[in-house]
Design a protein around this motif. Sequence first.
Motif, PDB file in Angstrom:
ATOM      1  N   LYS A  63       0.831  -1.209   0.000  1.00  0.00           N
ATOM      2  CA  LYS A  63       0.000   0.000   0.000  1.00  0.00           C
ATOM      3  C   LYS A  63       0.870   1.265   0.000  1.00  0.00           C
ATOM      4  CE  LYS A  63      -3.940   2.125   2.375  1.00  0.00           C
ATOM      5  NZ  LYS A  63      -3.355   3.479   2.474  1.00  0.00           N
ATOM      6  N   ASP A  64       1.992   1.222   0.710  1.00  0.00           N
ATOM      7  CA  ASP A  64       2.891   2.385   0.751  1.00  0.00           C
ATOM      8  C   ASP A  64       3.380   2.751  -0.643  1.00  0.00           C
ATOM      9  OD1 ASP A  64       2.593   2.597   3.445  1.00  0.00           O
ATOM     10  OD2 ASP A  64       4.543   1.752   3.974  1.00  0.00           O
ATOM     11  N   ASN A  65       3.689   1.747  -1.456  1.00  0.00           N
ATOM     12  CA  ASN A  65       4.141   1.994  -2.824  1.00  0.00           C
ATOM     13  C   ASN A  65       3.044   2.650  -3.653  1.00  0.00           C
ATOM     14  OD1 ASN A  65       5.922   0.057  -1.627  1.00  0.00           O
ATOM     15  ND2 ASN A  65       6.672  -0.517  -3.649  1.00  0.00           N
ATOM     16  N   ILE A  66       1.824   2.156  -3.470  1.00  0.00           N
ATOM     17  CA  ILE A  66       0.679   2.702  -4.210  1.00  0.00           C
ATOM     18  C   ILE A  66       0.435   4.157  -3.809  1.00  0.00           C
ATOM     19  CG2 ILE A  66      -1.819   2.512  -4.540  1.00  0.00           C
ATOM     20  CD1 ILE A  66      -1.468  -0.552  -4.181  1.00  0.00           C
ATOM     21  N   ASP A  67       0.424   4.399  -2.497  1.00  0.00           N
ATOM     22  CA  ASP A  67       0.192   5.774  -2.005  1.00  0.00           C
ATOM     23  C   ASP A  67       1.286   6.717  -2.497  1.00  0.00           C
ATOM     24  OD1 ASP A  67      -2.053   4.882  -0.715  1.00  0.00           O
ATOM     25  OD2 ASP A  67      -1.100   4.709   1.258  1.00  0.00           O
ATOM     26  N   ARG A  68       2.526   6.236  -2.515  1.00  0.00           N
ATOM     27  CA  ARG A  68       3.660   7.059  -2.957  1.00  0.00           C
ATOM     28  C   ARG A  68       3.498   7.448  -4.426  1.00  0.00           C
ATOM     29  NH1 ARG A  68       7.722   3.571  -2.204  1.00  0.00           N
ATOM     30  NH2 ARG A  68       7.364   3.700   0.033  1.00  0.00           N
ATOM     31  N   ALA A  69       3.034   6.497  -5.243  1.00  0.00           N
ATOM     32  CA  ALA A  69       2.850   6.769  -6.673  1.00  0.00           C
ATOM     33  C   ALA A  69       1.763   7.815  -6.896  1.00  0.00           C
ATOM     34  CB  ALA A  69       2.501   5.471  -7.403  1.00  0.00           C
ATOM     35  N   ILE A  70       0.696   7.762  -6.104  1.00  0.00           N
ATOM     36  CA  ILE A  70      -0.381   8.743  -6.234  1.00  0.00           C
ATOM     37  C   ILE A  70       0.096  10.119  -5.776  1.00  0.00           C
ATOM     38  CG2 ILE A  70      -2.672   9.408  -5.382  1.00  0.00           C
ATOM     39  CD1 ILE A  70      -3.384   6.442  -5.270  1.00  0.00           C
ATOM     40  N   LYS A  71       0.866  10.147  -4.682  1.00  0.00           N
ATOM     41  CA  LYS A  71       1.386  11.420  -4.166  1.00  0.00           C
ATOM     42  C   LYS A  71       2.325  12.097  -5.166  1.00  0.00           C
ATOM     43  CE  LYS A  71       0.907  10.343   0.743  1.00  0.00           C
ATOM     44  NZ  LYS A  71       1.594   9.899   1.980  1.00  0.00           N
ATOM     45  N   LYS A  72       3.057  11.280  -5.941  1.00  0.00           N
ATOM     46  CA  LYS A  72       3.922  11.833  -6.987  1.00  0.00           C
ATOM     47  C   LYS A  72       3.104  12.656  -7.973  1.00  0.00           C
ATOM     48  CE  LYS A  72       8.035   8.965  -7.669  1.00  0.00           C
ATOM     49  NZ  LYS A  72       8.707   8.059  -8.636  1.00  0.00           N
ATOM     50  N   ALA A  73       1.952  12.118  -8.338  1.00  0.00           N
ATOM     51  CA  ALA A  73       1.086  12.815  -9.291  1.00  0.00           C
ATOM     52  C   ALA A  73       0.522  14.090  -8.676  1.00  0.00           C
ATOM     53  CB  ALA A  73      -0.042  11.891  -9.741  1.00  0.00           C
ATOM     54  N   ILE A  74       0.088  13.997  -7.418  1.00  0.00           N
ATOM     55  CA  ILE A  74      -0.487  15.164  -6.740  1.00  0.00           C
ATOM     56  C   ILE A  74       0.557  16.276  -6.621  1.00  0.00           C
ATOM     57  CG2 ILE A  74      -1.459  16.011  -4.563  1.00  0.00           C
ATOM     58  CD1 ILE A  74      -2.636  13.189  -4.154  1.00  0.00           C
ATOM     59  N   GLY A  75       1.799  15.876  -6.359  1.00  0.00           N
ATOM     60  CA  GLY A  75       2.864  16.856  -6.197  1.00  0.00           C
ATOM     61  C   GLY A  75       3.492  17.311  -7.496  1.00  0.00           C
TER      62      GLY A  75
END
Length: 248
Positions: A63-75
């Motif tokens: 889940k951490d990997n998934i959340d990190r990938a989404i945060k990359k897009a948001i940022g």
Amino acid sequence: MAGHSKWANIQHRKGRQDAVRSKLFSKFSKEITVAAKMGDPDPDKNPRLRLAVKEAKSQSMPKDNIDRAIKKAIGGEGDNYEEIRYEGYGPNGVAVIVEAMTDNRNRTASTVRSTFGKNGGNLGETGSVSFMFDRKGEIVFPASVGSADDVMMAAIEAGAEDVESSDDGHVIYCADTDLNEVSAALEDQLGESESTKLIWRPTTTTELGLEDAEKLFKLIEALEDDDDVQRVTSNVEMSDEVMEQLGG
């Protein structure tokens, strides 16, 4: 069974699963970031992102990997990737579709062309083999969810087009544009699916013997090792005997 689905089992038996899983997570991260950039970063409001996250979870991506990938897009992080499809031929004329996501079209085209050439294949023009496939949604459930008849009835009610049931499980196909709706309806009846994704489903297949199958395996393996390549599909057909020899 035709297509790409058998290759995962062969890779597993060949002991490459750790390396394959690491590379797979990297490809999932890229898809998740791109999907989140293109739409809403909330999977519930973004069908493409929802599918990407679901497929990543089905392969046990943390889940951490998934959340990190989404945060990359948001940022606003990450490169701007372009989606490209390549089409070509493997041994004995097997049709191969390569889906890539790249920040450098020239690099990827050169690498894919070279990989085909080095492994007994030929890169073709766009449209040269895709007419032998249909773009479909694919939903996979374990055999334990019910009998073939039960799953068939559930699939019909959900608006699916076709079902293939075996001892390994149930594979349900639907129109690509209906995937989210059909998968949601099926999960209401059967529980969570093992996999939900868009695929290229062969309409015609090419059967290979052991020697050509080994060559095709090397070609697909080499293509999938390229970081720019997201997925590879072929219209190969092999007998159970050849599959056993190939996976031995």
